[in-house]
Design an enzyme around this catalytic site. Structure first.
Site, PDB file in Angstrom:
ATOM      1  N   ARG A   1      44.505  71.631  19.978  1.00 27.12           N
ATOM      2  CA  ARG A   1      43.869  71.931  21.261  1.00 27.12           C
ATOM      3  C   ARG A   1      42.393  72.260  21.087  1.00 27.12           C
ATOM      4  O   ARG A   1      41.561  71.898  21.930  1.00 27.12           O
ATOM      5  CB  ARG A   1      44.583  73.113  21.940  1.00 27.12           C
TER       6      ARG A   1
ATOM      7  N   TYR B   1      55.294  68.272  14.932  1.00 30.01           N
ATOM      8  CA  TYR B   1      54.517  67.047  14.758  1.00 30.01           C
ATOM      9  C   TYR B   1      53.246  67.391  13.992  1.00 30.01           C
ATOM     10  O   TYR B   1      52.760  68.523  14.029  1.00 30.01           O
ATOM     11  CB  TYR B   1      54.195  66.365  16.093  1.00 30.01           C
TER      12      TYR B   1
ATOM     13  N   ASP C   1      47.481  73.655  36.030  1.00 25.25           N
ATOM     14  CA  ASP C   1      48.493  74.704  36.122  1.00 25.25           C
ATOM     15  C   ASP C   1      48.283  75.624  37.317  1.00 25.25           C
ATOM     16  O   ASP C   1      49.227  76.267  37.768  1.00 25.25           O
ATOM     17  CB  ASP C   1      48.505  75.544  34.844  1.00 25.25           C
TER      18      ASP C   1
END
Length: 390
Positions: free
Chosen positions: A106, A209, A287
Site C-alpha cells: 500500500r 501473496y 469507504d
C-alpha cells in the site's frame, strides 16, 4: 460542465482521495488534499489491484510506475487448510493480455499516487485533520486547529469513520460480523509463488501473496469469534495469539506466521451502503460511501473506480448537483453488489461441517479441472468492467 477553475478540497490522502485528486485536476479543477497524518503514508499492508482498477490508473498516467513496484499475479488458489491441498485455481492468465492483476505494498501505491497528484498540479497538505464538513455554496471544512477551508466541492474520501458520511446520512451503525482479522507482512521464507493463496479451514481462512521483489509476503488471517473486535487498523496484537488460533493449519502457513514481528488486529464490521452520497457541494467517495469487507479484494479498487466516475460525471453535466447525482446513480448498483458479494464470500471459506466442506470443495475442484475458463468467467463482471470506457 467544465471543471476548469472549479475549486475542490479532498478530505483524505489515501488511495481514493489521491486518485480522485488526480482525476479532477487532469480535467482542469484546482484541487487541494487535506491529510490528517503528518506525512502521506499508508499502514504496512499489501493490496491487490485487479484489471478494473488498473485501467483507471492507466488512464490517469500512473500505471507504469505502479507496475514497476508490483508483483504481477498469476492466479488465485483456494487450498485446504491442513495439507495445503489445492481445491481450485483461478488462472488470471485467462484474462485478456491487456488485463493485468497486481500485488503491491500500500505504501508503494500511495507514493505513486502522491507523485501523480503533484505532477497534475494538486496541492497536498499534511497534518490537517478535518473535524467537520458543512454543505453549502460554498461548502466548507473545519480543521482541528480551528481553521476553515471553503470550496466549490468537498470530496470526503476519509474512510470508514467519515465526517462527510455522518453529515449527510446521520449515524449509520455497523454490526460486528463475529469475525476478527490479523494482518502482517512477513519474510518470504517458503518461496511463495506469484499467486494469492487462500487456505480455507473451519471458521477460519488465511490469505497470502508476495510483495515487491518477492522478499515479503502479505498475510491476512481471519477467524470467527464471538467476542467483539475493535474496528481499527491501528490495534496491535501479539503474533503468538495469531499463531495459536491457526495452530492446526498447514506448515507453510504456520512457517510464515512465525516470521511475524508486528501484527495488526481488527474486528470486521458490516456497514450499509450510504443512501445519500452528496448534498450542496459535499460528496462521498470510497469507504466513506460504501465500506466493504475484505473478501473480494475490491475495497480500494472501488474507490479508484469512484474517482474516475466522479470526475467524468461532473465533466458531462451542466451543473454541480446534476453531476453529483449522476455519479451516485452510475456507482450505486455496482458497489452495492460488490459489498453484498464480499459479505457472502466468507462462508465459502469457513465451512466447518466436514461433509458439507468436502462436497463444496469437490464441486470447486471438479469445476476448476473441467471448465477453468467458466470458473474464471464468474468474475468477468468485476475484472472486465472498465469505467473509463463508459
Amino acid at each position: 460542465m467544465s471543471l476548469i477553475g472549479l475549486n475542490i478540497c479532498v478530505v483524505g490522502g489515501g488511495i481514493g482521495g489521491l486518485t480522485a485528486a488526480i482525476a479532477l485536476a487532469r480535467r482542469g479543477a484546482s484541487v487541494e488534499v487535506l491529510e490528517q497524518a503528518p506525512v502521506i503514508s499508508e499502514v504496512g499492508a499489501g493490496i491487490q489491484v485487479s484489471p478494473n482498477g488498473m485501467c483507471v490508473l492507466a488512464a490517469l498516467g500512473v500505471a507504469d510506475d505502479i507496475q514497476a513496484r508490483s508483483v504481477q499475479a498469476e492466479a488465485v488458489e483456494l487450498r485446504d487448510y491442513r495439507a495445503s491441498r489445492l481445491v481450485t485455481r483461478l488462472n488470471l492468465g485467462l484474462l485478456d493480455a491487456t488485463q493485468k492483476y497486481f500485488f503491491l505494498h500500500r505504501a508503494d501505491l500511495i507514493d505513486s499516487l502522491t507523485q501523480g497528484a503533484k505532477a497534475a498540479g494538486v496541492t497536498v497538505h499534511v497534518g490537517q485533520k478535518a473535524v467537520a464538513v458543512q454543505a453549502g455554496h460554498p461548502a466548507s471544512v473545519t480543521l482541528e486547529n480551528g481553521d476553515k477551508r471553503t470550496a466549490d466541492l468537498v470530496v470526503c474520501a476519509d474512510g470508514l469513520h467519515s465526517i462527510g458520511r455522518g453529515a449527510l446520512n446521520g449515524t449509520l451503525a455497523p454490526y460486528f460480523t463475529r469475525q476478527v482479522a490479523w494482518r502482517a507482512i512477513v519474510p518470504n521464507t517458503i518461496d511463495h509463488p506469484n499467486v494469492a493463496r487462500v487456505h480455507m479451514g473451519p471458521k477460519r481462512h488465511v490469505v497470502t501473496y508476495p510483495l515487491r521483489d518477492g522478499s515479503g509476503v502479505n498475510l491476512v488471517a481471519v477467524e470467527e469469534k464471538g467476542a467483539w473486535g475493535e474496528e481499527s487498523w491501528a490495534t496491535q496484537d501479539d503474533p503468538a495469539n495469531m499463531l495459536a488460533a491457526f495452530e492446526d493449519f498447514c506448515d507453510p502457513v504456520k512457517h510464515l506466521m512465525r516470521g511475524a514481528q508486528a501484527v495488526g488486529k481488527w474486528g470486521l464490521f458490516k456497514h450499509p451502503v450510504a443512501l445519500k452520497w452528496s448534498d450542496q457541494g459535499v460528496v462521498l467517495l470510497g469507504d466513506a460511501a460504501h465500506p466493504t469487507l475484505p473478501f473480494m479484494a475490491q475495497g480500494a479498487v472501488m474507490a479508484i473506480e469512484d474517482a474516475w466516475v466522479l470526475a467524468a460525471s461532473l465533466d458531462r453535466t451542466d451543473d454541480l448537483a446534476a453531476g453529483l447525482a449522476a455519479y451516485q446513480e452510475r456507482r450505486f448498483e455496482r458497489v452495492s453488489k460488490i459489498v453484498e458479494t464480499a459479505s457472502k464470500n466468507a462462508w465459502r471459506y469457513h465451512l466447518s461441517f466436514p461433509p458439507l466442506r468436502f462436497a463444496a470443495h469437490s464441486v470447486m475442484r471438479f469445476g476448476g479441472a473441467v471448465a477453468p475458463s467458466k470458473m474464471m468467467g464468474q468474475f468477468d463482471w468485476i475484472y472486465r468492467h472498465d469505467v473509463t470506457a463508459d
